[in-house]
Design a protein around this motif. Structure first.
Motif, PDB file in Angstrom:
ATOM      1  N   ASP A 194      33.793  28.715 -87.891  1.00  0.00           N
ATOM      2  CA  ASP A 194      33.261  29.505 -89.166  1.00  0.00           C
ATOM      3  C   ASP A 194      33.111  30.783 -88.885  1.00  0.00           C
ATOM      4  OD1 ASP A 194      33.198  26.793 -90.268  1.00  0.00           O
ATOM      5  OD2 ASP A 194      31.001  26.433 -90.061  1.00  0.00           O
ATOM      6  N   THR A 195      32.498  31.032 -87.855  1.00  0.00           N
ATOM      7  CA  THR A 195      32.459  32.586 -87.458  1.00  0.00           C
ATOM      8  C   THR A 195      33.477  33.335 -87.413  1.00  0.00           C
ATOM      9  OG1 THR A 195      30.753  34.186 -86.485  1.00  0.00           O
ATOM     10  CG2 THR A 195      32.010  32.600 -85.021  1.00  0.00           C
ATOM     11  N   ILE A 196      34.596  32.740 -86.647  1.00  0.00           N
ATOM     12  CA  ILE A 196      35.951  33.597 -86.617  1.00  0.00           C
ATOM     13  C   ILE A 196      36.517  33.661 -88.081  1.00  0.00           C
ATOM     14  CG2 ILE A 196      38.301  33.203 -85.994  1.00  0.00           C
ATOM     15  CD1 ILE A 196      37.179  31.669 -83.251  1.00  0.00           C
ATOM     16  N   LEU A 197      36.532  32.692 -88.702  1.00  0.00           N
ATOM     17  CA  LEU A 197      37.165  32.854 -90.162  1.00  0.00           C
ATOM     18  C   LEU A 197      36.552  33.758 -91.077  1.00  0.00           C
ATOM     19  CD1 LEU A 197      38.307  28.937 -90.505  1.00  0.00           C
ATOM     20  CD2 LEU A 197      39.762  30.911 -89.916  1.00  0.00           C
ATOM     21  N   ALA A 198      35.114  33.788 -90.901  1.00  0.00           N
ATOM     22  CA  ALA A 198      34.475  34.593 -91.704  1.00  0.00           C
ATOM     23  C   ALA A 198      34.715  36.291 -91.147  1.00  0.00           C
ATOM     24  CB  ALA A 198      32.829  34.390 -91.591  1.00  0.00           C
ATOM     25  N   LYS A 199      34.815  36.437 -89.968  1.00  0.00           N
ATOM     26  CA  LYS A 199      35.012  37.624 -89.487  1.00  0.00           C
ATOM     27  C   LYS A 199      36.514  38.067 -90.099  1.00  0.00           C
ATOM     28  CE  LYS A 199      32.310  39.375 -87.549  1.00  0.00           C
ATOM     29  NZ  LYS A 199      31.235  40.179 -88.102  1.00  0.00           N
ATOM     30  N   CYS A 200      37.326  37.240 -90.233  1.00  0.00           N
ATOM     31  CA  CYS A 200      38.845  37.513 -90.622  1.00  0.00           C
ATOM     32  C   CYS A 200      38.654  37.999 -91.912  1.00  0.00           C
ATOM     33  CB  CYS A 200      39.706  36.473 -90.626  1.00  0.00           C
ATOM     34  SG  CYS A 200      40.225  36.123 -88.668  1.00  0.00           S
ATOM     35  N   ARG A 201      37.797  37.255 -92.770  1.00  0.00           N
ATOM     36  CA  ARG A 201      37.860  37.627 -94.028  1.00  0.00           C
ATOM     37  C   ARG A 201      37.058  39.072 -94.165  1.00  0.00           C
ATOM     38  NH1 ARG A 201      36.642  32.082 -94.718  1.00  0.00           N
ATOM     39  NH2 ARG A 201      34.239  32.559 -94.489  1.00  0.00           N
ATOM     40  N   GLU A 202      35.938  39.201 -93.572  1.00  0.00           N
ATOM     41  CA  GLU A 202      35.530  40.430 -93.471  1.00  0.00           C
ATOM     42  C   GLU A 202      36.320  41.661 -93.213  1.00  0.00           C
ATOM     43  OE1 GLU A 202      31.608  40.448 -90.764  1.00  0.00           O
ATOM     44  OE2 GLU A 202      31.894  42.303 -90.706  1.00  0.00           O
ATOM     45  N   TYR A 203      37.095  41.530 -92.262  1.00  0.00           N
ATOM     46  CA  TYR A 203      38.045  42.614 -92.154  1.00  0.00           C
ATOM     47  C   TYR A 203      39.431  42.616 -92.789  1.00  0.00           C
ATOM     48  CZ  TYR A 203      34.994  44.372 -88.037  1.00  0.00           C
ATOM     49  OH  TYR A 203      34.067  44.976 -87.448  1.00  0.00           O
ATOM     50  N   GLY A 204      39.295  41.498 -93.450  1.00  0.00           N
ATOM     51  CA  GLY A 204      40.700  41.395 -94.238  1.00  0.00           C
ATOM     52  C   GLY A 204      41.973  41.216 -93.309  1.00  0.00           C
ATOM     53  N   ILE A 205      41.681  40.573 -92.217  1.00  0.00           N
ATOM     54  CA  ILE A 205      42.584  39.779 -91.153  1.00  0.00           C
ATOM     55  C   ILE A 205      43.302  38.792 -91.699  1.00  0.00           C
ATOM     56  CG2 ILE A 205      43.046  39.372 -88.759  1.00  0.00           C
ATOM     57  CD1 ILE A 205      40.520  40.869 -87.988  1.00  0.00           C
ATOM     58  N   ARG A 206      44.681  39.172 -91.953  1.00  0.00           N
ATOM     59  CA  ARG A 206      45.430  37.925 -92.244  1.00  0.00           C
ATOM     60  C   ARG A 206      45.918  37.205 -91.072  1.00  0.00           C
ATOM     61  NH1 ARG A 206      48.095  42.234 -93.862  1.00  0.00           N
ATOM     62  NH2 ARG A 206      49.762  41.775 -92.559  1.00  0.00           N
ATOM     63  N   ARG A 207      46.322  35.764 -91.329  1.00  0.00           N
ATOM     64  CA  ARG A 207      46.477  34.815 -90.334  1.00  0.00           C
ATOM     65  C   ARG A 207      47.494  35.309 -89.433  1.00  0.00           C
ATOM     66  NH1 ARG A 207      45.044  29.994 -89.555  1.00  0.00           N
ATOM     67  NH2 ARG A 207      43.614  30.354 -91.049  1.00  0.00           N
ATOM     68  N   GLU A 208      48.542  35.982 -89.672  1.00  0.00           N
ATOM     69  CA  GLU A 208      49.673  36.390 -88.695  1.00  0.00           C
ATOM     70  C   GLU A 208      49.168  37.458 -88.056  1.00  0.00           C
ATOM     71  OE1 GLU A 208      49.631  36.216 -91.984  1.00  0.00           O
ATOM     72  OE2 GLU A 208      50.922  38.017 -92.727  1.00  0.00           O
ATOM     73  N   GLN A 209      48.107  37.959 -88.211  1.00  0.00           N
ATOM     74  CA  GLN A 209      47.574  39.198 -87.429  1.00  0.00           C
ATOM     75  C   GLN A 209      46.898  38.675 -86.280  1.00  0.00           C
ATOM     76  OE1 GLN A 209      45.849  41.409 -90.897  1.00  0.00           O
ATOM     77  NE2 GLN A 209      46.342  42.964 -89.741  1.00  0.00           N
ATOM     78  N   VAL A 210      46.555  37.417 -86.252  1.00  0.00           N
ATOM     79  CA  VAL A 210      45.711  36.666 -84.969  1.00  0.00           C
ATOM     80  C   VAL A 210      46.439  36.182 -84.022  1.00  0.00           C
ATOM     81  CG1 VAL A 210      43.832  35.428 -84.413  1.00  0.00           C
ATOM     82  CG2 VAL A 210      43.906  36.496 -86.655  1.00  0.00           C
ATOM     83  N   LEU A 211      46.484  36.882 -82.690  1.00  0.00           N
ATOM     84  CA  LEU A 211      47.289  36.483 -81.589  1.00  0.00           C
ATOM     85  C   LEU A 211      46.638  35.146 -80.934  1.00  0.00           C
ATOM     86  CD1 LEU A 211      47.905  39.628 -80.006  1.00  0.00           C
ATOM     87  CD2 LEU A 211      49.593  38.233 -81.079  1.00  0.00           C
ATOM     88  N   GLY A 212      45.257  34.863 -81.311  1.00  0.00           N
ATOM     89  CA  GLY A 212      44.687  33.749 -80.690  1.00  0.00           C
ATOM     90  C   GLY A 212      43.409  33.806 -80.195  1.00  0.00           C
ATOM     91  N   VAL A 213      42.904  32.730 -79.913  1.00  0.00           N
ATOM     92  CA  VAL A 213      41.422  32.608 -79.615  1.00  0.00           C
ATOM     93  C   VAL A 213      41.173  31.971 -78.221  1.00  0.00           C
ATOM     94  CG1 VAL A 213      39.093  31.569 -80.212  1.00  0.00           C
ATOM     95  CG2 VAL A 213      40.769  31.876 -82.071  1.00  0.00           C
ATOM     96  N   GLY A 214      40.579  33.050 -77.110  1.00  0.00           N
ATOM     97  CA  GLY A 214      40.355  32.623 -75.976  1.00  0.00           C
ATOM     98  C   GLY A 214      38.803  32.090 -75.921  1.00  0.00           C
ATOM     99  N   LEU A 215      38.507  30.828 -75.104  1.00  0.00           N
ATOM    100  CA  LEU A 215      37.168  30.274 -75.082  1.00  0.00           C
ATOM    101  C   LEU A 215      36.850  30.261 -73.620  1.00  0.00           C
ATOM    102  CD1 LEU A 215      38.658  28.206 -77.528  1.00  0.00           C
ATOM    103  CD2 LEU A 215      36.438  28.841 -78.212  1.00  0.00           C
ATOM    104  N   GLY A 216      35.505  30.700 -73.338  1.00  0.00           N
ATOM    105  CA  GLY A 216      34.881  30.387 -72.112  1.00  0.00           C
ATOM    106  C   GLY A 216      33.924  29.246 -72.285  1.00  0.00           C
ATOM    107  N   VAL A 217      34.160  28.157 -71.585  1.00  0.00           N
ATOM    108  CA  VAL A 217      33.446  26.852 -71.718  1.00  0.00           C
ATOM    109  C   VAL A 217      32.384  26.797 -70.611  1.00  0.00           C
ATOM    110  CG1 VAL A 217      33.661  24.372 -71.861  1.00  0.00           C
ATOM    111  CG2 VAL A 217      35.220  25.847 -72.997  1.00  0.00           C
ATOM    112  N   PRO A 218      31.019  26.436 -70.591  1.00  0.00           N
ATOM    113  CA  PRO A 218      30.273  26.260 -69.611  1.00  0.00           C
ATOM    114  C   PRO A 218      30.359  25.128 -68.462  1.00  0.00           C
ATOM    115  CG  PRO A 218      29.180  26.164 -71.428  1.00  0.00           C
ATOM    116  CD  PRO A 218      30.612  26.245 -72.094  1.00  0.00           C
ATOM    117  N   GLY A 219      31.589  24.771 -68.356  1.00  0.00           N
ATOM    118  CA  GLY A 219      31.850  23.499 -67.464  1.00  0.00           C
ATOM    119  C   GLY A 219      33.292  23.586 -67.197  1.00  0.00           C
TER     120      GLY A 219
END
Ligand code: BGC
Length: 316
Positions: free
Chosen positions: A49-74
């Motif tokens: 939700d927060t990622i998609l909201a940020k894309c809307r806020e900045y007007g970032i289109r789907r094809e402009q996102v290279l990916g999401v890196g996640l740090g997991v506590p385990g």
């Protein structure tokens, strides 16, 4: 076309988020709370939700996102599979698959402390260092071991789990992972608070900490800076147990430098100096004199490393 990467560092109390440009510039960082109820089941959706909201806020289109890196506590295996996260409640799930489904973006997860080490090597104080051990002190204690420039993630992703080294086999209270006497029980933010409460109940030692309704690791370090005797004793004990754990790690991989990150590292030089003092006591000569630094990216090391997880994939 400008392109972006999200770096998401999932902590036990807060999820740190970063929006980066393709050339590694941090455009914005923000945090959302970690909903740990029901084994942290809401966490993936909250992140999406927060990622998609940020894309809307900045007007970032789907094809402009290279990916999401996640740090997991385990521990995280090579394909994004997590078996158990003690400080989040997550059990058996494939984080890459879940996040790709929820966001529609390429997602790559790795252990949060390994990722923080990657971040420090990329943009922080570890640049140019080939043998480094990073330890993160937050809700849990994490480790990132870099040997000859490469992260030692081990056979299933549990390599570098420094927080779960057994430091006190006599401990009667269990660690979040179910084991006993682990480093994390003494050297994490939650660990030092646990020790403070225990000590206050067991002794009559006067301390400014006694009057506090809620107690945090910051309160303890602040009190130690003001020379409060109980707080000083607790910080010294944390430094001592951490130094002992790091001396064991040093005997295995002998890093050039130890880097301390995570929320507790905000305590500053009192922490590095205490650890250094205890480390040098009694260790073999060849392993003495190592450098102890604070993470130069501080608590942002994780989000930088997460962004790098994606950028490395693209560069390949
Ligand atoms: C986990 C590690 C993690 C650390 C910091 C520990 O309890 O086992 O995988 O890196 O907490 O979040």
């Amino acid at each position: 076309m400008e392109r972006f990467v999200f770096g998401i560092d999932i902590g036990g109390t807060a999820i740190k988020c970063g929006l980066f440009t393709e050339d590694g510039r941090l455009k914005e960082k923000w945090e959302i709370p970690t909903e740990r109820a029901a084994e942290g089941e809401r966490v993936p959706q909250d992140i999406a939700d927060t990622i998609l909201a940020k894309c809307r806020e900045y007007g970032i289109r789907r094809e402009q996102v290279l990916g999401v890196g996640l740090g997991v506590p385990g521990p995280v295996s090579g394909n994004g599979f997590v078996s158990h996260c003690p400080n989040l409640g997550w059990r058996e799930k494939n984080v890459n698959e879940i996040m790709e489904r929820l966001t529609g973006f390429v997602s790559v997860a790795a252990n949060d402390a390994n990722v923080a080490a990657l971040g420090e090597m990329w943009m922080g104080g570890g640049a140019g260092v080939k043998n480094m051990v990073l330890v993160t002190l937050g809700t849990g204690v994490g480790g990132g071991i870099i040997a000859e420039g490469k992260i030692v993630a081990g056979a299933t992703g549990a390599g570098g789990e420094l927080g779960h080294m057994v430091m006190n086999p006599q401990e009667s209270e269990p660690c979040g992972c179910g084991g006993f006497g682990h480093l994390e029980q003494y050297a994490s933010a939650t660990g030092i608070v646990r020790m403070a409460k225990k000590r206050m109940a067991e002794t009559k030692k006067s301390s400014v900490l006694r009057g506090k309704e809620t107690l945090s690791a910051k309160d303890i370090f602040d009190a130690a800076k003001e020379k409060d005797p109980l707080a000083t004793e607790l910080v010294d004990e944390l430094g001592s147990v951490l130094a002992r754990a790091l001396s064991h790690v040093a005997a295995v991989v002998e890093p050039e430098v130890f880097v301390i990150g995570g929320g507790v590292s905000r305590a500053g030089s009192v922490l590095t100096e205490t650890v250094k003092h205890h480390y040098n006591k009694g260790i073999m000569k060849a392993l003495q004199g190592k450098e102890f630094r604070l993470a130069t990216l501080g608590n942002d090391a994780g989000i930088y490393g997460c962004a790098k997880l994606i950028l490395d994939r693209i560069e390949k």
